[in-house]
Design an enzyme around this catalytic site. Structure first.
Site, PDB file in Angstrom:
ATOM      1  N   PRO A  86     144.688 105.281  93.798  1.00 34.94           N
ATOM      2  CA  PRO A  86     145.264 105.889  92.735  1.00 34.94           C
ATOM      3  C   PRO A  86     144.047 106.140  91.846  1.00 34.94           C
ATOM      4  O   PRO A  86     143.358 105.620  91.794  1.00 34.94           O
ATOM      5  CB  PRO A  86     146.117 104.746  92.032  1.00 34.94           C
ATOM      6  CG  PRO A  86     145.746 103.459  92.662  1.00 34.94           C
ATOM      7  CD  PRO A  86     144.997 103.697  94.072  1.00 34.94           C
ATOM      8  N   SER A  89     142.255 104.704  87.934  1.00 35.09           N
ATOM      9  CA  SER A  89     142.578 103.129  87.918  1.00 35.09           C
ATOM     10  C   SER A  89     141.459 102.260  87.972  1.00 35.09           C
ATOM     11  O   SER A  89     141.800 101.059  88.040  1.00 35.09           O
ATOM     12  CB  SER A  89     143.879 102.896  88.723  1.00 35.09           C
ATOM     13  OG  SER A  89     143.344 103.345  90.205  1.00 35.09           O
ATOM     14  N   GLY A  92     137.700 103.520  91.752  1.00 34.62           N
ATOM     15  CA  GLY A  92     136.665 104.340  92.334  1.00 34.62           C
ATOM     16  C   GLY A  92     137.169 105.207  93.262  1.00 34.62           C
ATOM     17  O   GLY A  92     136.339 105.980  94.074  1.00 34.62           O
ATOM     18  N   SER A  93     138.360 106.168  92.805  1.00 35.81           N
ATOM     19  CA  SER A  93     138.900 107.295  93.470  1.00 35.81           C
ATOM     20  C   SER A  93     137.956 108.446  93.361  1.00 35.81           C
ATOM     21  O   SER A  93     137.778 109.318  94.153  1.00 35.81           O
ATOM     22  CB  SER A  93     140.437 107.402  93.205  1.00 35.81           C
ATOM     23  OG  SER A  93     140.193 107.961  91.783  1.00 35.81           O
ATOM     24  N   ALA A  95     134.845 108.554  92.665  1.00 37.42           N
ATOM     25  CA  ALA A  95     133.525 108.468  93.674  1.00 37.42           C
ATOM     26  C   ALA A  95     134.051 108.550  95.100  1.00 37.42           C
ATOM     27  O   ALA A  95     133.019 109.367  95.707  1.00 37.42           O
ATOM     28  CB  ALA A  95     132.739 106.898  93.221  1.00 37.42           C
ATOM     29  N   ALA A  96     134.835 108.116  95.509  1.00 42.23           N
ATOM     30  CA  ALA A  96     135.262 108.390  97.119  1.00 42.23           C
ATOM     31  C   ALA A  96     135.297 109.946  97.287  1.00 42.23           C
ATOM     32  O   ALA A  96     134.990 110.274  98.213  1.00 42.23           O
ATOM     33  CB  ALA A  96     136.421 107.448  97.277  1.00 42.23           C
ATOM     34  N   ASP A 138     129.363 103.511  91.579  1.00 42.37           N
ATOM     35  CA  ASP A 138     130.653 103.595  92.453  1.00 42.37           C
ATOM     36  C   ASP A 138     130.286 104.577  93.707  1.00 42.37           C
ATOM     37  O   ASP A 138     130.477 104.195  94.526  1.00 42.37           O
ATOM     38  CB  ASP A 138     131.504 104.421  91.466  1.00 42.37           C
ATOM     39  CG  ASP A 138     132.263 103.540  90.443  1.00 42.37           C
ATOM     40  OD1 ASP A 138     131.495 102.522  90.215  1.00 42.37           O
ATOM     41  OD2 ASP A 138     133.101 103.790  89.864  1.00 42.37           O
TER      42      ASP A 138
END
Ligand code: PMV
Length: 320
Positions: A86, A89, A92-93, A95-96, A138
């Site tokens: 998500p 939140s 680390g979305s 960064a990914a 991250d």
């Protein structure tokens, strides 16, 4: 352009055990990659770039837009994303997304998988330019997988993965071998932009000298956390997490919802420690506990979306 075949890159989310915010000011941070991933598929596109079928939008697709500007500004792509993370939140979305996008673009343009240290540096720059400020924490963990200690200088006894630079600052990424951690991640339900929280802490640092003391204290307890982790000392690690949470509270990035969840978690017998993770201002709480499933159930009863975190050694993966 290497050819018409779509390439795919995927990267994991992360949990910061100790050290968020302080790492932006050159203190160490201790994090690990979690078993939830984000995937980016890329192929040449024409005449302009699309994301999941829509035209690339500099605001809505801010990280992908910045990644393209940074590594491949003259080309157009057809990009697709798929995520188990998500957004906004604290796990680390963004960064990914930055890591997987940079890696997929380089793979497509150069015809071979890019080296991890290069992706880590370029994805860090992508996050930095998108947010206006960031540490490489991250993006490094998402690239490297496993446990990582980021520190301003080499740490004796830990394997050095690579170094990252920006302006006057240097960070060294080290491998930390992780024991299986009994850890719960609970989302407070409140989304929060990392850039806003980083800016909030910056204003505090500029206005009040005591903020620097808090950041230094976070650095000290993060280094101690590596020792506790090595000894599987959950009681010691939990106490450090509790203190780190108090420091983050004093820095102004805690929220009433996170406090409520932390209190509920600490009320469960066998809980070692709890703290917010990531930027705060909402986002997620982590809890180290003897019985993570019980803590998860209690936090869910308090309205959080919770899961037992599984660490993963898998970092960035790119089509061969
Ligand atoms: O909330 P996240 O997953 O974006 O983590 C942010 C971590 C910070 O230390 C607050 C910022 C940074 O760039 O290191």
């Amino acid at each position: 352009m290497a050819g018409p075949t779509p390439v795919e890159a995927s990267a994991p989310g992360k949990v910061i055990l100790l050290g968020e915010h302080a790492v932006v000011y050159g203190e160490p941070s201790l994090s690990f990659a979690i078993n939830r991933r984000l995937r980016v598929a890329a192929e040449p596109g024409s005449p302009s770039t699309t994301v999941n079928g829509d035209p690339l939008d500099a605001h809505r697709h801010a990280y992908m837009h910045q990644a393209i500007q940074h590594v491949a500004s003259r080309s157009a792509f057809r990009l697709r994303t798929e995520s188990e993370l998500p957004s906004a939140s604290g796990i680390g979305s963004s960064a990914a997304l930055s890591v997987a996008t940079v890696a997929a673009l380089l793979r497509l343009l150069e015809g071979k998988p890019p080296l991890a240290p290069r992706v880590a540096q370029l994805a860090f720059e992508t996050e930095f330019l998108t947010q206006g400020a960031a540490s490489p924490n991250d993006t490094t963990v998402s690239t490297a997988g496993g446990g990582v200690l980021l520190a301003p200088s080499p740490e004796p006894g830990l394997e050095l993965l690579w170094r990252l630079d920006r302006n006057e600052r240097t960070w060294m990424a080290h491998r930390v071998v992780l024991p299986p951690l009994p850890l719960v991640v609970a989302h407070s339900g409140q989304r929060s932009r990392t850039a806003d929280q980083v800016a909030k802490v910056r204003r505090f640092v500029e206005r009040d000298p005591s903020a620097r003391d808090l950041l230094r204290e976070i650095g000290t307890l993060t280094r101690e956390g590596v020792q506790r982790l090595r000894q599987n000392d959950w009681v010691g690690l939990g106490a450090l997490m509790d203190r780190n949470h108090e420091c983050l509270h004093a820095l102004g990035v805690d929220t009433p919802q996170l406090e409520r969840l932390a209190r509920a978690a600490r009320g469960v017998g066998g809980t070692y420690g709890a703290k917010l993770t990531g930027a705060g201002g909402g986002g997620s709480l982590i809890v180290l506990a003897e019985d993570p499933r019980r803590v998860r159930a209690v936090l869910e009863a308090h309205g959080a979306q919770a899961f037992v975190a599984e660490a993963t050694p898998r970092g960035l993966e790119v089509t061969a």
